[in-house]
Design a protein around this motif. Structure first.
Motif, PDB file in Angstrom:
ATOM      1  N   TYR A  82      18.178  16.947  42.205  1.00  0.00           N
ATOM      2  CA  TYR A  82      17.352  17.028  41.228  1.00  0.00           C
ATOM      3  C   TYR A  82      17.852  16.110  39.931  1.00  0.00           C
ATOM      4  O   TYR A  82      17.110  15.373  39.500  1.00  0.00           O
ATOM      5  N   LEU A  83      19.187  16.253  39.751  1.00  0.00           N
ATOM      6  CA  LEU A  83      19.783  15.721  38.770  1.00  0.00           C
ATOM      7  C   LEU A  83      19.833  14.263  39.135  1.00  0.00           C
ATOM      8  O   LEU A  83      19.670  13.345  38.285  1.00  0.00           O
ATOM      9  N   ALA A  84      20.113  13.916  40.298  1.00  0.00           N
ATOM     10  CA  ALA A  84      20.273  12.305  40.723  1.00  0.00           C
ATOM     11  C   ALA A  84      18.931  11.963  40.710  1.00  0.00           C
ATOM     12  O   ALA A  84      18.769  10.659  40.471  1.00  0.00           O
ATOM     13  N   THR A  85      17.904  12.511  41.056  1.00  0.00           N
ATOM     14  CA  THR A  85      16.356  11.869  40.895  1.00  0.00           C
ATOM     15  C   THR A  85      16.064  11.563  39.249  1.00  0.00           C
ATOM     16  O   THR A  85      15.594  10.489  39.249  1.00  0.00           O
ATOM     17  N   PHE A  86      16.658  12.286  38.267  1.00  0.00           N
ATOM     18  CA  PHE A  86      16.127  11.974  37.013  1.00  0.00           C
ATOM     19  C   PHE A  86      17.233  10.884  36.325  1.00  0.00           C
ATOM     20  O   PHE A  86      16.754  10.311  35.632  1.00  0.00           O
ATOM     21  N   ARG A  98      21.801  27.117  35.362  1.00  0.00           N
ATOM     22  CA  ARG A  98      20.928  26.983  34.229  1.00  0.00           C
ATOM     23  C   ARG A  98      19.523  26.058  34.583  1.00  0.00           C
ATOM     24  O   ARG A  98      18.488  26.239  33.854  1.00  0.00           O
ATOM     25  N   LEU A  99      19.790  25.029  35.245  1.00  0.00           N
ATOM     26  CA  LEU A  99      18.927  24.116  35.795  1.00  0.00           C
ATOM     27  C   LEU A  99      17.958  24.779  36.686  1.00  0.00           C
ATOM     28  O   LEU A  99      16.872  24.250  36.948  1.00  0.00           O
ATOM     29  N   LEU A 100      18.187  25.764  37.266  1.00  0.00           N
ATOM     30  CA  LEU A 100      17.361  26.399  38.381  1.00  0.00           C
ATOM     31  C   LEU A 100      15.992  26.608  37.931  1.00  0.00           C
ATOM     32  O   LEU A 100      14.765  26.253  38.551  1.00  0.00           O
ATOM     33  N   PRO A 101      15.768  27.488  36.517  1.00  0.00           N
ATOM     34  CA  PRO A 101      14.313  27.470  35.991  1.00  0.00           C
ATOM     35  C   PRO A 101      13.625  26.231  35.876  1.00  0.00           C
ATOM     36  O   PRO A 101      12.422  26.126  36.007  1.00  0.00           O
ATOM     37  N   GLN A 102      14.429  25.138  35.369  1.00  0.00           N
ATOM     38  CA  GLN A 102      13.913  23.875  35.246  1.00  0.00           C
ATOM     39  C   GLN A 102      13.375  23.400  36.429  1.00  0.00           C
ATOM     40  O   GLN A 102      12.345  22.721  36.516  1.00  0.00           O
TER      41      GLN A 102
END
Length: 414
Positions: free
Chosen positions: A380-384, A157-161
């Motif tokens: 992406y998640l690690a970046t945030f 579900r993160l892919l669009p984000q």
């Protein structure tokens, strides 16, 4: 912001198990309308949360609800609590213990919203856990099974984000931009390959760090890097004062084509590391100390003198060690325009190294990523996770900005 493409859920194939479950729900809840479905789901969620709370209490006390124990702590009834979820608000009975030491995880104390249960899974994914590890952790804590497929579905579900984030508008001017790479093992079309994750980190006009892009690629070339830099231009970037990187193949030509006024700075940390790899352990400390006299010299003339002196001192033992300094001098000399304090803002990739450290932790968690897409989600998640700490400008930004404004007159926002 870029227009976000509406996500349409595509149901998985109907199985016999699903069909039986649906028929059971229809009989149990007498479902006739969409509202009835929501009510049924709310009731099922309430029952699931109750079972999870009981499992947590079992784990906390060390024995089951109907088992005997000699422990001084034991169950002490329940306490009703209103809980908000994606299916509305409902009441759940939270188990209590005599010593009041029970700290429920699924419905934490002083928190009523459990609509973010998916976020718990995403948070574990951000920390580098595999879908299998997440599934096992959920089962260990709550006593029910979350399949690896379900974990993948939730993180997908993160892919669009991610797509929206990768295409978001950027500032017109970034005083400093860093580009660096971290390599990962990724399974692609059944073959395990080493892929590079290139991180583009900008320091904006306020002195704050901002990841501009994460690009997963294989081969570095002028054409490749021109595509990356043109991507930044297409998102609104008109000027970069200084671009700092290691010796990425083709980057020099690409920067000259995309941003002709940008000065390129070679990362001094990488220069030092590449030089010291030639040295024996017993010589590293002394050699590193001599190298420091080059990049901390008062001006370029003094630095060139120190370069010659250091080369002369060590060429007998390590004849090829200093060659890169001469070959890359045009991309090293940029730093000597600035004061010693200001140099540290851009002559190393310190600003990006802390980010890369979090990416390398992903490598320690996973020996192989199942796909390039899985790697992108984790990055992406690690970046945030890291970016949460970027709450203030980099050190001495006012002084750095002042010198940049003088050196690059008219190119910075006033």
């Amino acid at each position: 912001m870029a227009n976000r493409k509406k996500e349409v859920y595509k149901p998985k194939p109907m199985t016999e198990g699903k069909r039986n479950l649906i028929h059971g729900l229809l009989r149990e809840y007498d479902i006739e309308t969409a509202e009835d479905i929501q009510d049924a789901l709310k009731d099922l969620l309430c029952g699931t949360v109750k079972e999870m709370l009981e499992a947590e209490m079992d784990n906390h006390l060390g024995y089951g609800k109907y088992e005997r124990s000699d422990e001084t702590n034991y169950r002490n009834g329940t306490k009703p609590k209103s809980v908000r979820s994606k299916y509305g608000e409902f009441e759940v009975d939270v188990p209590q213990d005599r010593q009041s030491s029970f700290e429920p995880q699924i419905v934490p104390k002083r928190k009523k919203d459990i609509s973010a249960i998916d976020d718990k899974i995403i948070s574990m994914y951000a920390k580098g856990m595999t879908t299998r590890q997440i599934s096992e952790t959920i089962e260990d804590i709550y006593g029910f099974e979350v399949s690896e497929g379900m974990v993948s579905d939730i993180t997908d579900r993160l892919l669009p984000q991610i797509e929206e984030w990768q295409n978001r508008p950027l500032d017109e001017v970034y005083p400093i931009v860093f580009i660096d790479a971290v390599h990962f093992s990724v399974r692609d079309d059944g073959i395990i390959r080493k892929l590079a994750a290139y991180v583009v980190l900008g320091i904006n006009a306020d002195g704050r760090k901002e990841v501009l892009a994460i690009v997963i690629g294989e081969n570095e070339s002028s054409k490749y890097w021109l595509g990356v830099l043109n991507g930044l231009k297409n998102r609104g970037v008109k000027d970069i004062l200084i671009l700092c990187s290691d010796g990425l193949s083709g980057i020099k030509e690409a920067v000259s084509a995309a941003f002709p006024a940008t000065e390129q700075q070679r990362c001094i940390v990488h220069m030092v590391r590449n030089t010291l790899k030639y040295a024996a352990n017993k010589d590293m400390k002394a050699f590193a100390k001599d190298l420091k006299t080059i990049y901390t010299a008062a001006d370029e003339k003094a630095a060139l003198k120190r370069l010659d002196d250091v080369t002369e001192k060590w060429k007998g033992q390590y004849p090829g060690a200093m060659g890169r300094w001469y070959d890359n001098w045009d991309a090293i000399a940029t730093i000597f325009k600035f004061s010693k304090d200001t140099r540290t803002a851009f002559y190393t990739t310190n600003s990006i190294e802390s980010l890369n450290a979090s990416y390398r932790r992903l490598n320690r968690q996973r020996s192989v990523f199942p796909s390039p897409q899985a790697l992108l989600k984790a990055l992406y998640l690690a970046t945030f996770e890291v970016a949460k700490k970027w709450t203030v400008p980099i050190r001495d930004w006012g002084k750095v900005y002042g010198e940049l404004a003088i050196m690059y007159e008219g190119r910075l926002p006033q």
